[in-house]
Design an enzyme around this catalytic site. Structure first.
Site, PDB file in Angstrom:
ATOM      1  N   HIS A 146      -7.685  -3.352   4.740  1.00 50.39           N
ATOM      2  CA  HIS A 146      -7.044  -2.027   4.752  1.00 50.39           C
ATOM      3  C   HIS A 146      -7.746  -1.145   3.717  1.00 50.39           C
ATOM      4  CE1 HIS A 146      -4.356   0.691   2.551  1.00 50.39           C
ATOM      5  NE2 HIS A 146      -3.699   0.906   3.673  1.00 50.39           N
ATOM      6  N   ASN A 147      -7.983  -1.691   2.514  1.00 50.78           N
ATOM      7  CA  ASN A 147      -8.637  -0.920   1.461  1.00 50.78           C
ATOM      8  C   ASN A 147     -10.089  -0.613   1.809  1.00 50.78           C
ATOM      9  OD1 ASN A 147      -6.197  -1.440   0.232  1.00 50.78           O
ATOM     10  ND2 ASN A 147      -7.068  -1.901  -1.752  1.00 50.78           N
ATOM     11  N   SER A 187       0.823  -1.211   0.000  1.00 53.40           N
ATOM     12  CA  SER A 187       0.000   0.000   0.000  1.00 53.40           C
ATOM     13  C   SER A 187       0.853   1.255   0.000  1.00 53.40           C
ATOM     14  CB  SER A 187      -0.902   0.023   1.236  1.00 53.40           C
ATOM     15  OG  SER A 187      -1.640   1.231   1.220  1.00 53.40           O
ATOM     16  N   LYS A 199      -4.629  -6.705   3.508  1.00 54.06           N
ATOM     17  CA  LYS A 199      -4.569  -5.576   2.556  1.00 54.06           C
ATOM     18  C   LYS A 199      -5.971  -5.240   2.042  1.00 54.06           C
ATOM     19  CE  LYS A 199      -2.786  -2.631  -0.490  1.00 54.06           C
ATOM     20  NZ  LYS A 199      -3.804  -2.247  -1.413  1.00 54.06           N
TER      21      LYS A 199
END
Length: 486
Positions: free
Chosen positions: A191-192, A133, A188
């Site tokens: 996270h997004n 990221s 991830k």
């Protein structure tokens, strides 16, 4: 051409791949690069020369590319998720040997990573699915990285990742071994999802300040710049302040006002919401941000709807009330912060639920630590989240951490004022409203779910539990109701 073997290879030289390759080379690790479109290879080598003669070596065919890397070989792929990843693995595998390691640095669906790890292990290869990221700037200067899969593979590349990752004073490099299987990709993905929530909440803060508070772009630039010095200090608030300061180079006024109000997406937010539903983890803030993107896509329909309702006497903003600007700015800041806590709480609970289901043993405090730098959701506030999990690793929800609970209590009146003002003004704040509803539901000992369960038992004999005795019960509601009407 490298005279001696390079330390690592990277296949896939679009924006992220190029920048990550240059980052790795700039940290002193000679790197081989390969791309199916060979012009990208030459372009990357050219950039490496310009940016300080960095040790980047380009190859136009997969065989010489693989053979140029020291054994056991480590190759990072940065190609589009899905079929292109399988194709790249197939191409490289023809030349790899036992003990070599493939790292997928894309935004991949975690189950695909688990399938591939299993498949390549049959040939004796190691596999990592690694979320990266930070966009192109992060890839070039230090991203946050989330590698999951083979621990042995992680050990082969750890020395590189520790140097290439974003470095945060007092808490170290923004990378850690996440866990087994597809855990790196899953983390991830969430996270997004949190990022979707964050961006939506900031957009709502902007809408309220602009539409109700009548702030100009210059004033918004000042407000967000100021906010970025306090509890809201973060990458997203910082870039928002920048956006309000940029004039249109193709016409008058500010560029932000000329940008079409239609949001794109790559799919990780949708996956997050699907996983939340699969795992029965309430994530209303993240869900509302996804719905807001869907609604933004209905631009033509919205233009028509606006006409219909204007004719019915509905303007864009329903009330033209005068508000105290200073008070409004302060209220919106507090509402944004409180809503943000809910968004992160939902994301963390989703990660925990998946970790329990899969036996990954993920450490939530450590995830907050590696998100402090390099990534899109990096924020000073992540320090607080890490401390919350350090205080209590089994914390059921960030909302009940003593520090966060205190902060929400202090901000909740302002939060309610903003949501009420928005509703009365006809300005939609789905993220802030969903966050407030989440908080209000979570803090209540008793919810109206007893009625829903009674309805389910009435029409479908689904049974119910009682508050005053053990066991499962069913009532002939229909018969009793009919008798009472006779």
């Amino acid at each position: 051409m490298a005279v001696q073997p390079t330390r690592i290879g990277l296949a896939g030289l679009a924006v992220m791949g190029q920048n990550l390759a240059l980052n790795i080379a700039s940290k002193g690790f000679p790197i081989s690069v390969y791309n199916r479109t060979t012009s990208k290879v030459d372009e990357t080598v050219e950039r490496a020369k310009k940016e300080g003669n960095l040790p980047v070596y380009g190859f136009h065919d997969p065989e010489s590319f693989v053979n140029s890397i020291q054994k056991p070989r480590v190759i990072i792929m940065l190609v589009k998720a899905g079929a292109p990843v399988d194709q790249t693995i197939k191409t490289l595998s023809a030349y790899l040997e036992k003990g070599d390691c493939i790292v997928d640095g894309g935004n991949e669906w975690y189950e695909n990573t688990e399938r591939r790890e299993k498949a390549v292990s049959e040939n004796g290869f190691l596999y990592l699915g690694m979320g990266v990221s930070g966009g192109e700037e992060g890839a070039r200067n230090g991203p946050s990285m989330m590698p999951g899969g083979s621990f042995e593979a992680y050990k082969n590349i750890e020395d590189i990742l520790l140097k290439v990752a974003a470095q945060v004073r007092d808490s170290g490099p923004c990378v850690t071994y996440i866990g087994k299987g597809g855990s790196g990709n899953f983390v991830k993905m969430v996270h997004n999802g949190i990022e979707y929530g964050d961006m939506q909440l900031i957009a709502e803060a902007y809408d309220v300040l602009k539409s109700v508070g009548k702030l100009t772009n210059e004033e918004l630039h000042g407000v967000f710049t100021e906010w970025n010095k306090g509890e809201l200090e973060s990458f997203l608030v910082e870039i928002t302040a920048d956006i309000f300061g940029i004039k249109d180079d193709k016409g008058d006024g500010h560029l932000v006002d000329k940008v079409l109000d239609k949001t794109g997406m790559k799919g990780t937010g949708k996956w997050t919401v699907q996983q939340a539903a699969e795992l029965s983890v309430p994530s209303p803030t993240i869900e509302s941000s996804l719905d807001a993107r869907f609604l933004s896509g209905l631009k033509d329909e919205r233009v028509q709807a606006a006409k219909v309702f204007k004719e019915g006497g509905f303007g864009d903003v329903l009330t033209d009330q005068t508000v105290d600007k200073k008070q409004l700015i302060d209220d919106v800041r507090k509402a944004l912060y409180a809503s943000k806590i809910c968004s992160y709480a939902q994301g963390m609970n989703l990660i925990r639920a998946k970790s329990v289901e899969k036996g990954w043993g993920l450490k939530l405090g450590e995830l907050a630590r590696i998100w402090k730098g390099g990534c899109i959701i990096r924020a000073i506030f992540l320090d607080r989240i890490k401390q919350a999990y350090d205080r209590n690793a089994e914390l059921a929800n960030l909302l009940v951490d003593p520090e966060f609970a205190k902060e929400i209590i202090e901000r909740q009146s302002a939060w309610r004022r903003v949501v009420c003002l928005s509703i009365n003004s006809g300005i939609s704040t789905p993220g802030m409203s969903a966050s407030l509803a989440y908080f209000d539901s979570y803090r209540r000992e008793r919810l109206p779910a007893n009625l829903v369960q009674a309805q389910r038992d009435y029409f479908g004999a689904h049974t119910y539990e009682r508050t005053d005795m053990e066991g499962s019960f069913h009532t002939e509601w229909f018969k009793i109701a009919r008798q009472s009407k006779m």
